[in-house]
Write an enzyme that holds these catalytic residues in place. Structure first.
Site, short mmCIF file in Angstrom:
data_model
loop_
_atom_site.label_atom_id
_atom_site.label_comp_id
_atom_site.label_asym_id
_atom_site.label_seq_id
_atom_site.Cartn_x
_atom_site.Cartn_y
_atom_site.Cartn_z
N HIS A 100 -10.46 42.42 26.64
CA HIS A 100 -10.68 42.45 28.08
C HIS A 100 -9.64 43.36 28.78
O HIS A 100 -10.01 44.28 29.52
CB HIS A 100 -10.58 41.02 28.63
CG HIS A 100 -10.85 40.89 30.10
ND1 HIS A 100 -12.08 40.56 30.59
CD2 HIS A 100 -10.05 41.07 31.17
CE1 HIS A 100 -12.03 40.54 31.92
NE2 HIS A 100 -10.81 40.84 32.30
N GLU A 101 -8.38 43.11 28.48
CA GLU A 101 -7.35 43.90 29.15
C GLU A 101 -7.37 45.36 28.66
O GLU A 101 -7.03 46.27 29.41
CB GLU A 101 -5.96 43.28 28.94
CG GLU A 101 -5.82 41.84 29.47
CD GLU A 101 -6.20 41.66 30.95
OE1 GLU A 101 -6.06 42.62 31.72
OE2 GLU A 101 -6.67 40.56 31.32
N HIS A 154 -9.66 47.15 30.95
CA HIS A 154 -8.96 47.53 32.20
C HIS A 154 -8.04 48.73 31.96
O HIS A 154 -7.97 49.65 32.76
CB HIS A 154 -8.10 46.36 32.70
CG HIS A 154 -8.88 45.28 33.41
ND1 HIS A 154 -9.70 45.53 34.48
CD2 HIS A 154 -8.91 43.94 33.24
CE1 HIS A 154 -10.22 44.38 34.93
NE2 HIS A 154 -9.77 43.40 34.18
N GLU A 189 -13.45 45.35 36.91
CA GLU A 189 -13.86 44.23 36.06
C GLU A 189 -15.02 44.65 35.15
O GLU A 189 -15.16 44.14 34.03
CB GLU A 189 -14.25 43.04 36.96
CG GLU A 189 -14.35 41.71 36.24
CD GLU A 189 -13.00 41.15 35.77
OE1 GLU A 189 -11.94 41.70 36.14
OE2 GLU A 189 -13.03 40.16 35.02
#
Lengths: 554, 554
Positions: free
Chosen positions: A315-316, A319, A345
């Site tokens: 997830h990160e 980003h 997101e």
């Protein structure tokens, strides 16, 4: 450079009027870059605070950040910056500047103007009151949640609502939220209100705009309505099935050092550039830092659960790829920044869900996992199919941040409906818990017994972050649509993923999302440019329905 | 707080004159704390740069630091601060303030005034020229050292000398270095110089004062003279002995993870508070950070050499204890800051040498080392005596930073003599290498074949740091004298050390050195207050002579 060299810019508007557009633009860039660097400093200090800072330094760090915020505020609101922007606005009114400046440069002017207006719109007293309230409200929230005592938090929530309404009024007066003004005017007429009578209709639109610029709330209503209509029955079907996949392979004792190595390996495989960033550990995973060349992301590892560290990392990393992929040419300028929270997101969720929950990804990553844990039998024995099912379990729960991709959107829809009703005066603060619990029952079939597990679970409202929640789910809708466009554009994309050739996807995102920065005026506009049609929940609903109909054999 | 709240301070001198002394003092503190916090931010950014920052972030970090330096400069030189200080000075001229302010508060005023004068004394052009020269000269030095080509660096050294002379002239004009003015005036008369004829006599005193405030250079000449007279023959004796202690026990292959654990253990044992600081790794060990509650120190480990990591850790722990031990009551104010570089170095050297090279310390620490390396036979077999001798080998070499405690001072004396002669015009830049090499031969008996190992080895001159070197050796003289005072004050000090009860020494230093901060006006004054007599090389010479006479059986 020394600040005092900036005094060359301290010219009256009269003097600026003799300058060329290019020279004005260059002067604007100098100041906006300076502002960007101060925000970068603040990013490093915040990262340090979460990841490195010793425990007892909290007080001195708070003082440093406060002084920096003050210095930053002076730069952000400097009259010279205002004069340059005013002069550029005057020029734009008199002539079309597109022969002298390109689209990115024009976007820099537009974004700088918006930034400056937002920074100067509130009186200092209000800014100070907001900071003070944030501190008091967040302390009260911590206590209230601990005791599961909503009454302790309610007065602060009321204060936040009042303050946000005041802020919206200032923005309306400054012409900063035309959309809200229009909705509000219409409502006043239809309700037959007189001058002086209060009406908060349209206020939510103004709040949403802070996090998802340019996004129309009426579109949000349609999208979220579609989600509710389709996901509530889908979840009910899964629940009624009364069957659950075995996830024992990913639970139990996993050496944290090995988890760490594996996560670092995955993030590098995906394309995270460790020469331009770091991956560390913090209590709450986040992506921050200072600059596309200095991206700081974190994850966390649980000894008992393999999925948490892996999912957090992927997830990160999503980003981070956005941050590292920002335009080099317009680096340090507003146009290079992320378009919106929702688009940001979308990048994390695209990698976490579209890729990281998928079979192609695990075709590549499961053998590496087996290499990492050579002595863990349940990992050695697990099949791709079993692993995939374990990673994709659906289970309605009380807590948003623990939710799977099917139930998550309803957590958000619930919050959106409540916070909009609160801000626009359709419900009172006292009515929140009952309404929350009713909606939880309706959407996810869960009975909330404690507000700690209900309306007190999130920190957002205590910080005055209203209008923020929808961006999580906008992000997941964007993600599906963007991934679908990528699949159309990249031949055999999922074969590449299965071979660990993530660069084909990363480079496509670099080109089509990351480098675009804030060139477009809304996420909808970006998606339309990319896919030929605006954001639409149907692809998302189809993705979830197809996927989980198979997984749960519905 | 927001900077703009500071505008309440933006009063004219006329308005300030109606305020009480206490109120003026409080206003001064608000501003000085703000300045301190910005310097703290810069400390964290610099630590991050050395320890954490990804490689490609160097450019953006430089830009951040440059913007921050500009903002900092504005705070440091703000006219409001000047007005407050001026008003307090007027009050002090009219009456004795000691009935209204205590000694620490009066010291804050004195130090703030000095700080403000130093920050405002140079015209902006000169500050910018200095920054530009630093950058160019340091790049040239890197190249010159690599090629061992002094000619490449010489023009930049000349520029630094010229710039420093200019700076001294500005300081003299502003009444900032009375001592230099007096020496210079006397010299001009004795040389029979006319107005307009150049004379740089006394200039070194002004430069020394930046690093060792209040220290008279004539005292330095005496101290360094004594060192030379006594250490040159001592070193010659050791060299002539043609004997060396075996140090194979501490060389070879030592697991870096275990070295790290051991160093962390030692620094905590000594008293480093990990709730108020961190120990990490960097290329060049240093102690920095932001605040007494946020001290960041580093060390480095070499797989082949146990001593490097241990010594680095103990040295930096000494610096850190000073920082962590600063006054809580006057925290964030100038009086709480370290008195001088020499006193700071005294704290690192006291722990590194007086303690960390001594038998009492290793009585405690060697068993721990054996625990840490249970399978390393040469560590298991080494005796305390052998270990002590290995750690205390003396060997004249070319490189200052690799020197032992006996030869180190002569590296410093050599640099002092050359840089003083350069600044005061007694030698030219071209003469440096020959003079350096002659002195190396005379003091340490070494023939310098390459300037890389001679006058090009240190970075200081490239950065314009002239007057800095003496503080290293002042630090070691202070350290011996302070340790001797501690031994008198603390019964059975070395028995405590042998039991690992380091807190008795740490607490004594906290009270007598650290908390004193900058209350005194010079290191000499602090030492006199502590020991009844000013700094004196004889104790230092006696310490070295006694110790090494035994070790080398002279």
């Amino acid at each position: 450079m020394l600040r005092s060299t900036m005094t060359v810019l301290a010219k009256s508007s009269a003097e600026l009027s003799s300058e060329s557009v290019r020279s004005l633009y260059d002067k604007l860039c100098v100041r906006m870059k300076e502002i960007g660097h101060v925000h970068g400093i603040s990013g490093i200090l915040q990262w340090d605070q979460e990841v490195m800072m010793p425990a007892k330094a909290a007080e001195s760090r708070a003082e440093q950040l406060s002084v920096l915020a003050g210095l930053s505020h002076e730069l952000d609101t400097s009259p010279i910056l205002g004069s340059i922007l005013q002069e550029l606005e005057d020029r734009q009114k008199a002539q079309d500047l597109s022969s002298e400046l390109n689209a990115y440069e024009l976007a820099n002017i537009r974004l700088s103007r918006k930034f400056y207006k937002e920074e100067t719109v509130y009186p200092l007293e209000l800014v100070k009151a907001a900071a003070a309230l944030q501190s008091k409200a967040s302390h009260a929230w911590v206590e209230a949640r601990k005791e599961s005592n909503y009454a302790k938090f309610a007065p602060y929530l009321q204060d936040q609502i009042d303050l946000l309404r005041k802020k919206v009024r200032y923005c309306m007066e400054a012409g900063l939220c035309e959309e809200t003004r229009k909705i509000n005017e219409k409502a006043r007429i239809s309700l037959g209100l007189k001058d002086g009578e209060e009406c908060y209709k349209g206020y939510y639109q103004a709040l949403l705009d802070k996090y998802e610029p340019g996004f129309k709330e009426e579109r949000l209503q349609v999208l979220f309505g579609d989600l509710k209509t389709n996901l509530v029955p889908l979840i009910a079907k899964i629940t009624e099935k009364n069957f659950q996949h075995d996830n024992s392979a990913i639970k139990g004792d996993f050496d944290v050092q090995k988890q760490t190595e594996y996560s670092h390996r995955l993030s590098k495989d995906i394309g995270f550039d460790t020469d331009c960033g770091r991956l560390d550990v913090s209590t709450h995973p986040f992506t921050g830092g200072a600059h596309p060349t200095d991206v700081r992301m974190t994850t966390r590892y649980t000894i008992n659960d393999l999925q948490e560290g892996i999912t957090g990392t992927i997830h990160e990393t999503g980003h981070s790829l956005y941050e590292q992929g920002r335009s080099k040419e317009y680096r340090d300028l507003p146009v290079s920044q992320a378009l919106s929270l929702g688009i940001h997101e979308s990048q994390s969720l695209l990698w976490e869900r579209m890729v990281g929950l998928g079979k192609p990804f695990w075709t590549h990553a499961l053998p590496l996992l087996k290499e990492t844990f050579p002595t863990v039998e349940r990992i050695q024995n697990v099949t791709l199919e079993q692993f995939y099912n374990a990673f994709n379990r659906v289970e309605p729960g009380f807590i948003r941040i623990e939710a799977d991709e099917v139930t998550y959107p309803l957590h958000v829809v619930l919050r959106y409906e409540i916070e909009k009703a609160l801000v626009e005066g359709d419900i009172t603060v006292a009515e929140v818990p009952a309404l929350w619990n009713a909606k939880m029952k309706e959407y996810l079939g869960k009975d909330v017994k404690e507000d700690r597990l209900g309306c007190l679970q999130d920190t957002h409202w205590a910080f005055g972050l209203i209008g923020y929640f929808p961006t999580y789910t906008l992000g997941s809708i964007y993600a599906v649509q963007i991934y679908s466009a990528a699949k159309e554009a990249i031949p055999n994309l999922e074969d590449h993923l299965a071979k660990g050739e993530f660069h084909v996807l990363k480079e496509w995102l670099n080109e089509n999302i990351h480098k675009q920065g804030s060139l477009r005026e809304s996420g909808d506009e970006l998606i339309t440019a990319l896919t030929g049609k605006p954001l639409d929940a149907s692809l998302y609903v189809k993705y979830l329905t197809d996927k989980y109909t198979k997984i749960y054999d519905l």
